[in-house]
Write an enzyme that holds these catalytic residues in place. Structure first.
Site: not given
Ligand SMILES: *[C@@H]1O[C@H](CO)[C@@H](O)[C@H](O)[C@H]1NC(C)=O
Length: 522
Positions: A193, A396
Site C-alpha cells: 500500500d 496510489d
C-alpha cells in the site's frame, strides 16, 4: 507543452510493440507485454498515421481469466533476490514478488484450497474501493484544513477506540507481497500500500480480535528479536494515531468503512528476501483487527510518512522503491527496494511534496483519448496550493479505479464513447454505481480494439495505459466498463489507481522527489 507531450506520447505508442521490456528487463515480461499490447495496424477503420496510435487491442482473458482453468504462470519464488551488481552506490537493492491478492499466484489463494473462500465479487471490490477513496479524500481534506492536529488515544487505556476522524486509508489494496517477520522469520503475506505509512500484521494472542488470515499469526513470544516500542521513544510520536499502555506505545490505523488495526507498536527484524533484512523495523503488532483485508496477514506501508518502510530504511535503500503490478491475476510483478538502473524508457514527473504527508502527489496535466488531447483546462487538475481549482492528483497502488476531477472524467467519457460508437460497440448497463460506461463484447471473439488512453504529467511524462488497464471487466464479455470514475467534487483529490498502473514500472524516489513510469516492466 501539451503538444510536445502529445507528440512524445504518440512516438511511444508507435514504438511500444518492439520496445517492450527495455534494457534490464525480463523476457517473460516482454513476452506477456507483446501478447497483451498489440497495436492495431492499418485496419479498415484506421487509415493514416495518427490512427495507428489511436487504438489498442484488448484480450478479454487478460482482464478476466477463466478462473476454473487458471493457474499461476510464473510462481513467485519466496524471497527472490537480485544482487546489486551496479554497486557504485552504497545502497542495497532487493527485489520481491508482487501478486494479485485473489489470483492463483497468491499464497492466500493457493495455500489451502479446501478452505478457500470465494474471491469477492466485483461489486464488493468496487464498493470497497469507493470506501477507500472516501477515506483518502477525508484524510487529505483533514490534513489540509487542520494541519498538525492529530487524534490520539486516551493515554492510560489499552482498550482503545479509534477516533472516527482519523481515517487512515487501507485495506482494499489488491496486490500482496510476502515478507518475513521476527527471528526466526515467519512468513507474512501483506497488502502492498503506497497510500498509508504504518506497516502492521495481526499478532498473537489477538487480545481483542483478529479476522481470519491464511498464514499463522505472528507470535512475538517466539521471536528472539522482538521488542515493544516505549511511549517515550521518538518513534512513538511519529504515529498519526497513538496511545500508551503500561509504558508501551500503541498504534491505530483505521479505514473509512470501519476496518481497523490497533495494537502495540513494536520492533523486530523485517526480512524482504533471504539475503536482506531490516533490523529494528517498527511496525504494528495488531491485537484488535477487523475489516476488508482479505486473508492477508497485514499491510506493508509504503507512503511518504516517517513510519513507512521507505522512510525507516532510507539510509539502506536511498529512499527509492519501485513496483510493477501484473496485468493478469495469473502472473507476477515486483516490488523493488533501492536504486536500480531504470529501463531506458522511464519518464519522470516531479513528486509534489507540499500537500501534506503520506501520499505521492504528482502533477497531472491532461488526458489523450484515441490519439487526441482532450480539451480540459489544466487548472482542473492542479490543487489550490499550486494555484488551481482542483484537488491535485496522487498515485496510489491500493486504489483500484483511477478517480478524475468531474470535468476531466466527463471529457474522457465523451471521447471514449464517441470512439467506441464509431466502431459500433454495444453499450451495457452501468456497474456498481462507480463504472458508468460499459460495453457488451459478446460474440466478438475475445479480442477487441479499444481507444488508447494516455495520462499526461508535469515534465512531459505520460502513462500510456496498458490495454489491460483501460477497461475493467465486471462480467465479461457482456459487461466490460471504462475503468475510470469521476470524483464527486471538483476539489477532491484525483487518484491514479492500480488498474491503470498495471504493467508499468512505477518508481518512487524520495531523495530526488520524483515519480517515474516505465512501460512494459512486467
Ligand atoms: C510487549 O507488551 C505486551 C503488553 O504489555 C506484553 O504482554 C509483552 O510481554 C511485551 N513484550 C516484550 C518483549 O516486552
Amino acid at each position: 507543452m501539451a503538444a510536445a507531450a502529445a507528440a512524445a506520447a504518440a512516438r511511444s505508442c508507435a514504438s511500444h510493440g518492439g520496445g517492450g521490456g527495455g534494457g534490464g528487463c525480463f523476457l517473460l515480461a516482454a513476452a506477456a507485454f507483446l501478447a497483451a499490447f498489440v497495436l492495431v495496424g492499418a485496419s479498415a477503420h484506421d487509415a493514416g498515421d495518427a490512427a495507428t496510435a489511436s487504438h489498442v487491442m484488448l484480450r478479454l482473458e487478460d482482464i478476466f481469466p477463466d478462473s476454473s482453468s487458471s493457474s499461476c504462470e510464473t510462481p513467485p519464488q519466496d524471497h527472490e533476490h537480485a544482487a546489486s551488481s551496479s554497486s557504485s552506490s552504497s545502497s542495497s537493492h532487493t527485489r520481491m514478488t508482487v501478486v494479485h491478492r485473489h489470483g492463483p499466484c497468491s499464497h492466500l489463494s493457493t495455500a489451502d484450497t479446501q478452505h478457500r473462500k470465494p474471491p469477492p465479487s466485483h461489486e464488493d471490490i468496487l464498493a470497497a474501493d469507493q470506501n477507500r477513496v472516501k477515506s483518502i479524500q477525508h484524510r487529505v481534506a483533514a490534513t489540509t484544513s487542520r494541519a498538525g492536529k492529530q487524534p490520539s488515544f486516551p493515554t492510560t487505556s489499552s482498550s482503545v477506540k479509534l477516533p472516527a476522524s482519523s481515517g487512515l486509508a487501507l485495506g482494499t489494496g489488491n496486490y500482496v507481497a510476502t515478507v518475513g517477520i521476527g527471528t526466526p522469520a515467519t512468513r507474512q503475506t501483506v497488502v502492498v500500500d503506497t497510500g498509508s505509512d504504518t506497516t502492521w500484521v495481526q499478532c498473537r494472542p489477538c487480545v481483542a480480535s483478529c479476522y481470519a488470515q491464511r498464514e499463522a499469526l505472528f507470535d512475538p513470544a517466539r521471536s528472539s528479536t522482538y521488542s515493544n516500542v516505549s511511549c517515550a521513544a521518538a518513534a512513538c510520536s511519529d504515529l498519526d494515531v497513538r496511545g500508551c499502555s503500561a509504558g508501551h506505545c500503541l498504534y491505530g490505523v483505521q479505514y473509512g468503512d470501519g476496518s481497523f488495526s490497533v495494537g502495540f507498536f513494536a520492533m523486530d527484524t523485517l526480512s524482504l528476501s533471504s539475503y536482506d533484512s531490516i533490523k529494528g523495523f517498527k511496525f504494528g503488532c495488531g491485537e484488535s483487527n477487523d475489516g476488508l483485508f482479505g486473508e492477508a496477514s497485514g499491510l506493508l506501508g509504503l507512503g511518504r510518512g516517517k513510519t513507512s518502510l521507505p522512510m525507516q530504511a532510507y539510509a539502506k535503500y536511498g529512499g527509492v522503491f519501485s513496483h510493477c503490478l501484473p496485468a493478469r491475476p495469473t502472473s507476477t510483478g515486483y516490488l523493488n527496494f533501492g536504486p536500480t538502473s531504470p529501463p531506458p524508457a522511464t519518464q519522470t514527473t516531479p513528486m509534489l511534496t507540499t500537500n501534506g504527508p503520506t501520499f505521492y502527489y504528482v502533477g497531472m496535466t491532461g488526458i489523450h483519448v484515441a490519439g487526441r488531447l482532450l480539451p480540459i483546462p489544466p487548472s482542473v487538475f492542479s490543487s489550490s496550493s499550486s494555484g488551481g481549482g482542483g484537488g491535485g492528483t496522487i498515485v496510489d497502488s491500493g486504489t483500484v479505479i483511477t478517480r478524475l476531477p468531474p470535468a476531466a472524467y466527463a471529457a474522457l467519457r465523451s471521447a471514449f464513447v464517441a470512439a467506441m460508437a464509431a466502431r459500433g460497440y454495444r453499450r451495457a448497463a452501468a456497474a456498481a454505481a462507480l463504472l458508468d460506461t460499459c460495453y457488451d463484447f459478446s460474440g466478438m471473439g475475445g479480442v477487441v480494439a479499444i481507444p488508447k488512453v494516455v495520462l499526461l504529467f508535469q515534465g512531459g511524462a505520460y502513462l500510456d495505459v496498458d490495454a489491460s488497464g483501460i477497461m475493467y471487466a465486471v462480467r465479461p464479455p457482456s459487461q466490460v466498463c471504462l475503468g475510470f470514475a469521476a470524483n464527486d467534487g471538483d476539489g477532491d483529490v484525483g487518484i491514479v489507481g492500480n488498474t491503470q498502473l498495471k504493467t508499468f514500472g512505477v518508481v518512487y524516489d524520495l531523495g530526488k522527489s520524483m515519480v517515474g513510469f516505465s512501460p512494459g516492466a512486467c
